[in-house]
Design a protein around this motif. Structure first.
Motif, short mmCIF file in Angstrom:
data_model
loop_
_atom_site.label_atom_id
_atom_site.label_comp_id
_atom_site.label_asym_id
_atom_site.label_seq_id
_atom_site.Cartn_x
_atom_site.Cartn_y
_atom_site.Cartn_z
N ALA A 14 -0.96 7.80 -8.34
CA ALA A 14 -1.96 6.84 -7.84
C ALA A 14 -2.84 6.36 -8.98
O ALA A 14 -3.18 7.12 -9.89
CB ALA A 14 -2.82 7.46 -6.75
N TYR A 224 -6.76 9.59 -2.12
CA TYR A 224 -5.31 9.38 -2.16
C TYR A 224 -4.66 9.89 -0.88
O TYR A 224 -3.83 9.20 -0.27
CB TYR A 224 -4.73 10.08 -3.38
CG TYR A 224 -3.22 10.17 -3.38
CD1 TYR A 224 -2.43 9.04 -3.59
CD2 TYR A 224 -2.58 11.39 -3.15
CE1 TYR A 224 -1.04 9.11 -3.59
CE2 TYR A 224 -1.20 11.48 -3.14
CZ TYR A 224 -0.44 10.34 -3.36
OH TYR A 224 0.93 10.42 -3.35
N LYS A 228 -2.68 7.66 1.94
CA LYS A 228 -1.30 7.93 2.34
C LYS A 228 -1.19 8.09 3.85
O LYS A 228 -0.27 7.56 4.49
CB LYS A 228 -0.80 9.20 1.64
CG LYS A 228 -0.59 9.06 0.15
CD LYS A 228 0.70 8.34 -0.19
CE LYS A 228 1.90 9.24 0.08
NZ LYS A 228 3.18 8.61 -0.33
N GLN A 234 -1.36 -0.33 -2.08
CA GLN A 234 -0.13 -1.03 -2.44
C GLN A 234 0.75 -0.11 -3.27
O GLN A 234 0.30 0.46 -4.27
CB GLN A 234 -0.47 -2.29 -3.26
CG GLN A 234 0.74 -3.08 -3.69
CD GLN A 234 0.36 -4.33 -4.47
OE1 GLN A 234 -0.82 -4.66 -4.56
NE2 GLN A 234 1.33 -4.99 -5.04
N GLU A 235 1.98 0.02 -2.87
CA GLU A 235 2.90 0.89 -3.60
C GLU A 235 3.48 0.14 -4.80
O GLU A 235 3.96 -0.99 -4.67
CB GLU A 235 4.03 1.35 -2.68
CG GLU A 235 4.93 2.39 -3.33
CD GLU A 235 5.90 3.02 -2.35
OE1 GLU A 235 6.82 3.70 -2.80
OE2 GLU A 235 5.71 2.83 -1.12
N LYS A 237 6.15 0.20 -8.12
CA LYS A 237 7.40 0.80 -8.58
C LYS A 237 7.33 1.01 -10.09
O LYS A 237 7.17 0.07 -10.86
CB LYS A 237 8.59 -0.10 -8.25
CG LYS A 237 9.93 0.49 -8.67
CD LYS A 237 11.08 -0.46 -8.38
CE LYS A 237 11.28 -0.61 -6.87
NZ LYS A 237 12.51 -1.42 -6.61
#
Length: 245
Positions: A14, A224, A228, A234-235, A237
């Motif tokens: 995170a 965090y 979750k 926003q995730e 990658k």
């Protein structure tokens, strides 16, 4: 900015803004300390500084000591102080007023909080009566006499503070004016019950909460987890497959 890493894999999990977390945790530590260091009769707070930090200081104090009725805020900018007073009066449903001057703020508070960018003392030991709790957040906002007069002195972590050299007590230690015996307890000592805070309402008590990175990490981990569980954020990658070079 705060980056959290998985403690086992060390992979970043995170990234989040650190300004709000740091501001909240600093206020929260004062709120916790007040449970042990503030006089039982506390009704009023004197705040130095009308910035975001004094907002969370007052919020935490009100949460910790619901009997608080009134706060006075002093800032070199009268406009800032009045804006602060109006906002916090509404937010906390308590009487918050802009103080007329520095001494009026000192005389008004059972609890005094300094959260400024001052490099010279704005609170002097000779001006403080017994039975007051002073929460000092760093730099040289209080003078040496206050620390020498205090009946109880508490700090978040004395070893860290001595090496950081960012406040009055650390400079006094460097100059040989105090030694380790001047520290009565750490914040964790109070919470764990290893040491006592205020023993009676006539004592002058003092805390120096410069802050620890550990607090930021602990709160960030809670944020965090909450994000979750509630699908917030926003995730990002990092990669599809770990890249080995």
């Amino acid at each position: 900015m705060i980056a959290l890493n998985d403690p086992e894999t060390k992979v970043p999990i995170a990234i989040m803004d650190g300004t709000l977390i740091s501001t909240i945790r600093t206020g929260a530590v004062t709120g916790v300390c007040a449970k042990y260091m503030a006089p039982s009769r506390s009704k009023t707070v004197g705040l130095f500084g009308a910035g975001p930090q004094c907002k969370t200081q007052l919020m935490a104090l009100k949460a910790s000591l619901p009997q608080l009725e009134k706060a006075y805020v002093y800032d070199p900018s009268r406009e800032r102080a009045e804006k602060f007073a109006a906002e916090m009066s509404q937010k906390l449903n308590m009487d918050v007023q802009a103080a007329s001057d520095r001494l009026a703020t000192i005389e008004s508070g059972d609890i005094l909080v300094t959260a400024t960018t001052a490099t010279e003392p704005i609170i002097h030991g000779a001006e403080i009566k017994k039975g007051v709790y002073v929460a000092h957040l760093g730099n040289n906002e209080v003078d040496e006499e206050l620390i020498l007069r205090a009946d109880k002195v508490v700090i978040d972590d004395w070893e860290t503070d001595k090496h950081r050299m960012g406040d009055t007590m650390a400079y006094m230690f460097r100059d040989g004016k105090i030694d380790d015996s001047r520290i009565d307890a750490s914040v964790s000592d109070l919470v764990a019950g290893r040491k006592s805070g205020r023993d009676n309402d006539d004592q002058l008590t003092y805390t120096c909460n410069v802050g620890l990175g550990l607090y930021d990490v602990a709160i960030a981990a809670r944020v965090y987890q909450y994000a979750k569980e509630n699908g917030i954020g926003q995730e990002l990658k990092l990669w599809d497959e770990p890249i080995m070079v």
